[in-house]
Design a protein around this motif. Structure first.
Motif, PDB file in Angstrom:
ATOM      1  N   GLU A  40      21.822 -16.123 -24.112  1.00  0.00           N
ATOM      2  CA  GLU A  40      22.828 -17.112 -23.749  1.00  0.00           C
ATOM      3  C   GLU A  40      23.081 -18.083 -24.897  1.00  0.00           C
ATOM      4  N   GLN A  41      22.103 -18.213 -25.781  1.00  0.00           N
ATOM      5  CA  GLN A  41      22.238 -19.040 -26.966  1.00  0.00           C
ATOM      6  C   GLN A  41      21.245 -18.553 -28.005  1.00  0.00           C
ATOM      7  N   GLY A  42      21.459 -18.931 -29.237  1.00  0.00           N
ATOM      8  CA  GLY A  42      20.572 -18.482 -30.300  1.00  0.00           C
ATOM      9  C   GLY A  42      20.327 -19.590 -31.302  1.00  0.00           C
ATOM     10  N   ASN A  43      19.248 -19.449 -32.057  1.00  0.00           N
ATOM     11  CA  ASN A  43      18.937 -20.402 -33.115  1.00  0.00           C
ATOM     12  C   ASN A  43      19.448 -19.837 -34.441  1.00  0.00           C
ATOM     13  N   LEU A  44      20.312 -20.571 -35.102  1.00  0.00           N
ATOM     14  CA  LEU A  44      20.838 -20.128 -36.388  1.00  0.00           C
ATOM     15  C   LEU A  44      19.804 -20.489 -37.452  1.00  0.00           C
ATOM     16  N   ILE A  45      19.020 -19.501 -37.872  1.00  0.00           N
ATOM     17  CA  ILE A  45      17.891 -19.748 -38.775  1.00  0.00           C
ATOM     18  C   ILE A  45      18.369 -20.146 -40.164  1.00  0.00           C
ATOM     19  N   LYS A  46      19.228 -19.328 -40.761  1.00  0.00           N
ATOM     20  CA  LYS A  46      19.719 -19.631 -42.103  1.00  0.00           C
ATOM     21  C   LYS A  46      20.989 -18.836 -42.378  1.00  0.00           C
ATOM     22  N   TRP A  47      21.758 -19.311 -43.333  1.00  0.00           N
ATOM     23  CA  TRP A  47      22.950 -18.593 -43.787  1.00  0.00           C
ATOM     24  C   TRP A  47      22.575 -17.722 -44.982  1.00  0.00           C
ATOM     25  N   VAL A  48      22.969 -16.464 -44.919  1.00  0.00           N
ATOM     26  CA  VAL A  48      22.775 -15.556 -46.046  1.00  0.00           C
ATOM     27  C   VAL A  48      23.895 -15.750 -47.064  1.00  0.00           C
ATOM     28  N   LYS A  49      25.096 -15.991 -46.566  1.00  0.00           N
ATOM     29  CA  LYS A  49      26.257 -16.255 -47.413  1.00  0.00           C
ATOM     30  C   LYS A  49      26.473 -17.764 -47.545  1.00  0.00           C
ATOM     31  N   LYS A  50      27.119 -18.162 -48.632  1.00  0.00           N
ATOM     32  CA  LYS A  50      27.463 -19.564 -48.860  1.00  0.00           C
ATOM     33  C   LYS A  50      28.974 -19.725 -48.772  1.00  0.00           C
ATOM     34  N   GLU A  51      29.399 -20.963 -48.585  1.00  0.00           N
ATOM     35  CA  GLU A  51      30.832 -21.233 -48.542  1.00  0.00           C
ATOM     36  C   GLU A  51      31.486 -20.774 -49.845  1.00  0.00           C
ATOM     37  N   GLY A  52      32.580 -20.040 -49.691  1.00  0.00           N
ATOM     38  CA  GLY A  52      33.281 -19.519 -50.847  1.00  0.00           C
ATOM     39  C   GLY A  52      32.863 -18.117 -51.247  1.00  0.00           C
ATOM     40  N   ASP A  53      31.753 -17.610 -50.666  1.00  0.00           N
ATOM     41  CA  ASP A  53      31.290 -16.258 -51.011  1.00  0.00           C
ATOM     42  C   ASP A  53      32.251 -15.206 -50.483  1.00  0.00           C
ATOM     43  N   LYS A  54      32.406 -14.140 -51.250  1.00  0.00           N
ATOM     44  CA  LYS A  54      33.211 -13.006 -50.816  1.00  0.00           C
ATOM     45  C   LYS A  54      32.412 -12.189 -49.809  1.00  0.00           C
ATOM     46  N   LYS A 106      34.357 -21.750 -44.667  1.00  0.00           N
ATOM     47  CA  LYS A 106      33.690 -23.000 -44.275  1.00  0.00           C
ATOM     48  C   LYS A 106      32.608 -22.712 -43.249  1.00  0.00           C
ATOM     49  N   ILE A 107      31.471 -23.345 -43.413  1.00  0.00           N
ATOM     50  CA  ILE A 107      30.368 -23.242 -42.456  1.00  0.00           C
ATOM     51  C   ILE A 107      30.455 -24.427 -41.500  1.00  0.00           C
ATOM     52  N   LEU A 108      30.532 -24.144 -40.208  1.00  0.00           N
ATOM     53  CA  LEU A 108      30.671 -25.185 -39.189  1.00  0.00           C
ATOM     54  C   LEU A 108      29.345 -25.560 -38.553  1.00  0.00           C
ATOM     55  N   VAL A 109      28.394 -24.639 -38.530  1.00  0.00           N
ATOM     56  CA  VAL A 109      27.070 -24.899 -37.961  1.00  0.00           C
ATOM     57  C   VAL A 109      26.041 -24.614 -39.045  1.00  0.00           C
ATOM     58  N   GLU A 110      25.291 -25.603 -39.429  1.00  0.00           N
ATOM     59  CA  GLU A 110      24.346 -25.465 -40.533  1.00  0.00           C
ATOM     60  C   GLU A 110      23.136 -24.634 -40.132  1.00  0.00           C
ATOM     61  N   GLY A 111      22.494 -24.023 -41.123  1.00  0.00           N
ATOM     62  CA  GLY A 111      21.258 -23.302 -40.879  1.00  0.00           C
ATOM     63  C   GLY A 111      20.180 -24.240 -40.357  1.00  0.00           C
ATOM     64  N   GLY A 112      19.331 -23.724 -39.460  1.00  0.00           N
ATOM     65  CA  GLY A 112      18.304 -24.548 -38.839  1.00  0.00           C
ATOM     66  C   GLY A 112      18.743 -25.182 -37.543  1.00  0.00           C
ATOM     67  N   THR A 113      19.968 -24.887 -37.089  1.00  0.00           N
ATOM     68  CA  THR A 113      20.470 -25.435 -35.832  1.00  0.00           C
ATOM     69  C   THR A 113      19.991 -24.597 -34.653  1.00  0.00           C
ATOM     70  N   ASP A 114      19.385 -25.227 -33.668  1.00  0.00           N
ATOM     71  CA  ASP A 114      18.879 -24.530 -32.490  1.00  0.00           C
ATOM     72  C   ASP A 114      19.905 -24.530 -31.367  1.00  0.00           C
ATOM     73  N   SER A 115      19.735 -23.577 -30.454  1.00  0.00           N
ATOM     74  CA  SER A 115      20.490 -23.523 -29.191  1.00  0.00           C
ATOM     75  C   SER A 115      21.995 -23.539 -29.405  1.00  0.00           C
ATOM     76  N   VAL A 116      22.481 -22.634 -30.230  1.00  0.00           N
ATOM     77  CA  VAL A 116      23.918 -22.487 -30.453  1.00  0.00           C
ATOM     78  C   VAL A 116      24.468 -21.545 -29.384  1.00  0.00           C
ATOM     79  N   GLU A 117      25.373 -22.027 -28.562  1.00  0.00           N
ATOM     80  CA  GLU A 117      25.904 -21.253 -27.449  1.00  0.00           C
ATOM     81  C   GLU A 117      26.713 -20.048 -27.934  1.00  0.00           C
ATOM     82  N   ILE A 118      26.646 -18.966 -27.173  1.00  0.00           N
ATOM     83  CA  ILE A 118      27.479 -17.800 -27.452  1.00  0.00           C
ATOM     84  C   ILE A 118      28.960 -18.208 -27.369  1.00  0.00           C
ATOM     85  N   GLY A 119      29.730 -17.781 -28.347  1.00  0.00           N
ATOM     86  CA  GLY A 119      31.144 -18.110 -28.370  1.00  0.00           C
ATOM     87  C   GLY A 119      31.487 -19.346 -29.166  1.00  0.00           C
ATOM     88  N   ARG A 120      30.483 -20.114 -29.552  1.00  0.00           N
ATOM     89  CA  ARG A 120      30.755 -21.308 -30.345  1.00  0.00           C
ATOM     90  C   ARG A 120      31.076 -20.902 -31.784  1.00  0.00           C
TER      91      ARG A 120
END
Length: 509
Positions: free
Chosen positions: A93-107, A136-150
């Motif tokens: 129902e929700q997930g923890n966004l551990i980290k971003w593999v890609k950075k803003e601007g990456d292809k 653009k990254i809207l939710v930073e890495g390390g954010t917990d409880s990110v709802e599905i569909g957000r």
């Protein structure tokens, strides 16, 4: 376009039709853990569906998407689209966004991993199947409880479009991360307001006939099983009033829902009631996503499944003798059979012989499975997980041994794929290696049985002639769902299992 590895990917709507026409892929939208058939697929409202990149001929269980809940305004510049948090498991129902593999601007190339997400079962990479740029990254890495569909990021096809969304912020149903944190602090402040003003602010709005029902996929499934009309639940406890599984479990037809101000008061009173003495030293450990789901599932099992328990003692001297002989024979192949491998095989054959034990309660019918997919309880740093040995009744001891070792290693490394732990028709939990003589396990829903295995013990037993001898024995306890397995049926299962353990040659017949 799709890799051959078994990973979960997100694929956008413009690509869906091409994939469907060119290859035999499908999406399983109903959460049937043992389904081997695949229905048609569809894209979500913002163009994301889930697809397992494994050919359907490999008996892989596909993952479904949960119903999307809009958290945002749809006013994006032309050429840009949201990347949303996807459902990477049927119960997520929700997930923890551990980290971003890609950075803003990456292809981004098709199949690239965008970020790592901790689901209710494991940490997985979320991939994207379009060519373009992570604008653009809207939710930073390390954010917990990110709802599905957000929305978690913005994707653009052309590099020059990145500048168009540089200053974009979420509006409508969701606020940027800092605003969300400040909003989470507000309820405690609002509790201190006068009761009359608090009641006016907190009174839930009545559902209008045209309003969209907001409920998690699992809540809908549970409501269907229990015959609960979700429209009768005035206010869900999830974000934005979303109805979650716990709301369905607590719902009583005809009962008046608790007023929000009462909930708020209870929330503030609870910490005072559970406060530790000032002199007591303690540490609060955050509850992980995996631990939270384990807690919910176990609580659901004990609340909704009428458990009963049967225990039997099995002699295993002959099993140990045969195991020693086979290990010498397989030594050059690097195969070493464990006692647990024999137990899994014995349990699988017993479940095949007594199909009621290899079944699940489905509300209006009982589903009996034609093969025994054995869930094996494995303890990891993140909690308990049950990877599956598929077709365990048809496999030999060597193959079972190899499967269990590979699955256990992947489980501890957090590398299990959804099809490797979702489903199963019967579970074995073995605590014998920890010296536990016997215990009773909690059923893993929707399964009907779980077998708890204790440690081997040397003891004196009486012979048929009236003499005495020493023997090695184990105690096993079968936990049964009484809606599916009657006492006599459970006893029959243990009779077949005990015969297989006492004389392993029965497993070759």
């Amino acid at each position: 376009m799709l890799s051959s590895s078994r990973r979960i990917i997100a694929i956008s709507a413009p690509k869906c039709q091409n994939v469907a026409k060119s290859r035999s892929w499908a999406i399983l939208y109903n959460s049937l853990p043992r389904s081997r058939q695949f229905s048609s697929f569809r894209a979500s409202s913002r163009g994301s569906v889930l697809l397992s990149s494994t050919n359907i001929n490999t008996n892989t269980t596909f993952v479904h998407t949960a119903q999307q809940q809009r958290f945002y305004s749809s006013s994006l510049p032309d050429g840009a689209q949201f990347i949303e948090m996807s459902a990477l498991s049927p119960t997520m129902e929700q997930g923890n966004l551990i980290k971003w593999v890609k950075k803003e601007g990456d292809k981004i190339e098709p199949g690239d991993a965008l970020c790592s997400v901790q689901t209710d079962k494991a940490v997985m990479d979320m991939e994207y199947q379009e060519e373009g740029y992570l604008a653009k990254i809207l939710v930073e890495g390390g954010t917990d409880s990110v709802e599905i569909g957000r929305p978690i990021a913005i994707f653009v096809e052309e590099e020059e479009d990145i500048a168009k969304v540089k200053d974009f912020t979420l509006d409508g149903g969701a606020a940027p991360a800092k605003e969300v944190e400040s909003q989470q602090e507000e309820p405690q402040q609002r509790v201190e307001q006068p009761a009359q003003q608090q009641q006016q602010q907190a009174a839930p709005a009545q559902k209008q006939s045209g309003d969209r029902l907001k409920a998690s996929p699992y809540a809908k499934t549970l409501a269907k099983e229990r015959g609960v009309d979700l429209n009768q639940i005035a206010q869900g406890s999830g974000p934005e009033g979303r109805i979650v599984a716990s709301d369905v479990e607590k719902f009583t037809p005809g009962a008046q829902p608790a007023q929000p101000q009462q909930k708020a008061a209870a929330t503030t009173a609870a910490p005072a009631a559970m406060a530790a003495p000032v002199s007591q030293d303690f540490q609060d450990v955050p509850v992980s996503q995996v631990r939270r789901v384990i807690a919910e599932r176990l609580l659901e099992s004990k609340r909704t499944i009428p458990h009963y328990y049967l225990t039997v003692e099995c002699e295993m001297d002959e099993l140990l003798r045969i195991r020693s002989l086979l290990n010498k024979r397989f030594e050059k192949e690097g195969v070493k059979l464990s006692v647990n491998d024999f137990i899994l095989k014995a349990a699988a054959l017993a479940a095949k012989a007594v199909p009621e034990a290899n079944s699940s309660w489905q509300g209006t019918f009982i589903r009996q499975y034609n093969s025994v997919d054995m869930s094996v309880a494995v303890q990891t740093d993140n909690g308990l997980i049950t990877p599956i040995v598929f077709d365990c009744d048809k496999k030999g001891l060597k193959e079972i041994s190899k499967d269990v070792k590979a699955l256990a290693e992947k489980a501890r490394d957090g590398k299990l794929q959804p099809h490797e732990f979702q489903g199963g028709s019967f579970t074995v939990s073995n605590l014998g290696m920890f010296g536990i003589k016997e215990f009773s396990a909690i059923i893993n829903p929707p399964q009907a049985c779980i077998l708890a295995v204790g440690s081997a013990q040397r003891k004196v037993v009486e012979t048929p002639e009236g003499g005495y001898r020493t023997a090695t024995t184990i105690n096993v306890t079968l936990s049964c769902d009484h809606r599916v397995v009657d006492g006599a049926v459970g006893a029959e299962f243990l009779k077949v299992f005990s015969r297989n353990i006492t004389d392993p040659l029965n497993m070759l017949a």
